[in-house]
Design an enzyme around this catalytic site. Sequence first.
Site, PDB file in Angstrom:
ATOM      1  N   THR A  34      41.728  47.296  47.597  1.00  0.00           N
ATOM      2  CA  THR A  34      41.548  47.593  46.200  1.00  0.00           C
ATOM      3  C   THR A  34      39.678  46.898  45.870  1.00  0.00           C
ATOM      4  OG1 THR A  34      43.861  47.512  45.829  1.00  0.00           O
ATOM      5  CG2 THR A  34      42.316  48.056  44.189  1.00  0.00           C
ATOM      6  N   ARG A  38      40.193  40.988  51.161  1.00  0.00           N
ATOM      7  CA  ARG A  38      41.057  39.647  50.973  1.00  0.00           C
ATOM      8  C   ARG A  38      42.670  38.951  51.855  1.00  0.00           C
ATOM      9  NH1 ARG A  38      41.814  40.692  44.656  1.00  0.00           N
ATOM     10  NH2 ARG A  38      39.522  41.793  44.482  1.00  0.00           N
ATOM     11  N   SER A 129      38.868  37.077  43.457  1.00  0.00           N
ATOM     12  CA  SER A 129      38.753  37.462  42.177  1.00  0.00           C
ATOM     13  C   SER A 129      40.072  36.620  41.817  1.00  0.00           C
ATOM     14  CB  SER A 129      39.708  38.938  42.233  1.00  0.00           C
ATOM     15  OG  SER A 129      39.710  39.449  41.214  1.00  0.00           O
ATOM     16  N   LYS A 142      33.364  40.944  49.652  1.00  0.00           N
ATOM     17  CA  LYS A 142      33.442  42.460  48.914  1.00  0.00           C
ATOM     18  C   LYS A 142      31.583  42.365  48.705  1.00  0.00           C
ATOM     19  CE  LYS A 142      33.847  41.497  44.553  1.00  0.00           C
ATOM     20  NZ  LYS A 142      34.201  41.940  42.983  1.00  0.00           N
ATOM     21  N   ASP A 294      38.488  35.554  34.487  1.00  0.00           N
ATOM     22  CA  ASP A 294      39.359  34.793  36.387  1.00  0.00           C
ATOM     23  C   ASP A 294      37.926  34.572  36.527  1.00  0.00           C
ATOM     24  OD1 ASP A 294      38.103  37.072  36.483  1.00  0.00           O
ATOM     25  OD2 ASP A 294      39.331  38.310  38.286  1.00  0.00           O
ATOM     26  N   ASP A 296      36.558  35.532  39.446  1.00  0.00           N
ATOM     27  CA  ASP A 296      35.021  35.857  39.887  1.00  0.00           C
ATOM     28  C   ASP A 296      34.139  36.218  37.973  1.00  0.00           C
ATOM     29  OD1 ASP A 296      36.813  38.048  40.012  1.00  0.00           O
ATOM     30  OD2 ASP A 296      35.821  39.275  41.055  1.00  0.00           O
ATOM     31  N   ASP A 298      35.346  38.931  36.277  1.00  0.00           N
ATOM     32  CA  ASP A 298      35.704  40.580  35.867  1.00  0.00           C
ATOM     33  C   ASP A 298      36.527  40.342  34.832  1.00  0.00           C
ATOM     34  OD1 ASP A 298      36.963  39.697  37.906  1.00  0.00           O
ATOM     35  OD2 ASP A 298      36.050  41.461  38.743  1.00  0.00           O
ATOM     36  N   ARG A 299      37.776  39.665  34.505  1.00  0.00           N
ATOM     37  CA  ARG A 299      38.561  40.422  33.987  1.00  0.00           C
ATOM     38  C   ARG A 299      38.620  39.746  32.825  1.00  0.00           C
ATOM     39  NH1 ARG A 299      44.136  41.012  37.575  1.00  0.00           N
ATOM     40  NH2 ARG A 299      43.231  42.444  39.194  1.00  0.00           N
ATOM     41  N   THR A 361      43.396  53.466  40.969  1.00  0.00           N
ATOM     42  CA  THR A 361      42.785  51.970  40.434  1.00  0.00           C
ATOM     43  C   THR A 361      41.749  51.780  41.544  1.00  0.00           C
ATOM     44  OG1 THR A 361      45.543  51.568  39.644  1.00  0.00           O
ATOM     45  CG2 THR A 361      44.184  49.845  40.893  1.00  0.00           C
ATOM     46  N   GLU A 380      41.405  49.414  32.881  1.00  0.00           N
ATOM     47  CA  GLU A 380      41.940  49.198  33.514  1.00  0.00           C
ATOM     48  C   GLU A 380      43.065  48.247  32.764  1.00  0.00           C
ATOM     49  OE1 GLU A 380      41.168  50.244  37.944  1.00  0.00           O
ATOM     50  OE2 GLU A 380      40.242  48.003  37.058  1.00  0.00           O
ATOM     51  N   GLU A 381      43.792  48.698  33.489  1.00  0.00           N
ATOM     52  CA  GLU A 381      44.857  48.160  32.198  1.00  0.00           C
ATOM     53  C   GLU A 381      45.164  46.883  33.145  1.00  0.00           C
ATOM     54  OE1 GLU A 381      47.847  46.762  34.763  1.00  0.00           O
ATOM     55  OE2 GLU A 381      46.764  47.353  35.919  1.00  0.00           O
ATOM     56  N   SER A 382      44.682  46.291  34.330  1.00  0.00           N
ATOM     57  CA  SER A 382      44.756  45.194  35.270  1.00  0.00           C
ATOM     58  C   SER A 382      43.552  43.640  34.981  1.00  0.00           C
ATOM     59  CB  SER A 382      44.687  45.674  36.708  1.00  0.00           C
ATOM     60  OG  SER A 382      43.090  46.414  36.871  1.00  0.00           O
ATOM     61  N   ARG A 513      54.325  47.211  42.218  1.00  0.00           N
ATOM     62  CA  ARG A 513      53.856  47.133  40.754  1.00  0.00           C
ATOM     63  C   ARG A 513      54.386  48.584  39.588  1.00  0.00           C
ATOM     64  NH1 ARG A 513      50.219  43.461  40.470  1.00  0.00           N
ATOM     65  NH2 ARG A 513      48.282  43.846  41.815  1.00  0.00           N
TER      66      ARG A 513
END
Length: 560
Positions: A34, A38, A129, A142, A294, A296, A298-299, A361, A380-382, A513
Amino acid sequence: MDGLISTINSIKRESDMGIQIIATRPFNDQRPGTSGLRKKVSCFQQPGYLENFVQSIFDVIGDLKKETIVLGGDGRYYNRKAIQTIIKMAAANGIGRTMVALRGIISTPAASCVIRKYSLKGGIILSASHNPGGPEGDFGVKYDIENGGPSPEQLTEAIYRRSLEIDRYRIFDGPDVDLERVSEDHMGDMVVEVFDPIVDYVGLMEQLFDFDQIRELLSSGNFSMVFDAMNASTGPYARAIFEEVLNAPKAAVINAVPLPDFGGIHPDPNLKYARRLLEIMNSEDAPDFGAASDGDGDRNMILGRRFFVTPSDSLAVLAANAHLVPGYSKGLSGIARSMPTSMAPDIVAKDLGIPCYETPTGWKFFGNLLDAGRITLCGEESFGTGSDHLREKDGLWAVLFWLNIMAATGKSVQEIVEGHWRRFGRNFYSRHDYEGLEVDAANALMDHLRESLSDLVGRHFGGYEVEDADEFCYRDPVDGSLSTGQGIRIVFKKKSRIVFRLSGTGTVGATLRIYFERYEKDPLIHHQDIQKALSGLITAAGQIAQIRDYTGRDAPSLIT
Ligand code: G16
């Protein structure tokens, strides 16, 4: 014969210049998921593993002469070693300039910011991440393209194909670069610049938000906040923004020092892993506002006093209140959300008279919509939220957006969200994860679902009647590309649905999920417990997917 002689001469010439050409053999497991490649740290430590993947990136992105890239990571174990290797490979591959983040640490959004601000060719970000770090943990690589966003699928596939045939990589034979101080030097023909990415990022935030208004709130003495950097990359950014620029009290940022193992924390800002923050926010004298980011950066997770905001609701609230924030006061062109994210943002988009796009996603799917100006906000939900200011999701940006709304309205997190539900209705939402499953068992469950799709419509499960069932595929409205197999949707009457998909970011086995959503207009029901409100759908998922039979599990390992 002439060809062979010229190859030998060119190798000799390059070797005189310090460039080594090392023979290698392909690994067959370097297909990015995604968000990049990783794997376990031990996997990346195999001789040639990192080098093969990085060489595949360089081979695929083409002519790099005179080009500049940015390089850095989230500070996790193996970050520094990998950075030194990649600098030397960049020098040997003819890159014009490499901008390396000070101490090797850059958040994903800051990398996107730098790529866009200085019109770079792209960036290599070393991050897994939200996955755990340390020698036993995960590592990742990435590549972000010139718009500052993740590589689109066509590019990641090309990199993967290249990795399957690679037989050599190029690396400069030179000393390690000192990452501890800002500097500019040469490695062969390449300029190596060690720079501090925080300045550019803070500058961008200042353009978007009303810093005076937020500063007034944070220094008023009537408002308290805590930001949990989870011992990861956002600590130094958060200290600079909240404590130095916005005058928040010194204790506002916790776990602020990036550590190679994140201090043993799983750097995923959710209800399971942000433990210290949750303790603080659930205590008697909880601050007014809590947030976390998180590994890195971004969350984001947003909390009020003893109050959790689902990421789907967060996107909807930001969209509904964007007019209060200077960078968005002219209005939004559109919104996008990933398919499993709740439909709360769709309701706001309808009210604003703007389109709401549903994408697979993965942040990479927002890139074309943002570049084409079709959307301003996406999420996003994540636990990811962002806008057209970058091409990556952005944790601190979301936190500032919330603070700006609170400063402008004088309302608490809970008042803002509950007011939103009263106006638009509430989308009860939860995700259940079954982690570390046998890959074959998880695939068999998905195959079973796929095969039963046509028989489901009209049947009843858990008190709900199936209205529609399909496997999501996405035709990008900008470039026409098609992405298939993006999750199974089961839509029920009464505005409810369940989505099933396999994660593309795990490194151990497979993660199933399951996403649950139920819309409720009646404010009298809005305060129901989420899992209770979704219990019929949870039962339905167990029956439809035969979860216990396929996985041997009675319950999910993570509920968010
Ligand atoms: C990555 C992607 C997100 C995606 C998330 C979860 O986030 O960038 O777009 O929503 O993974 O993906 P999956 O459900 O496939 O595990 P991050 O923060 O890990 O880069």
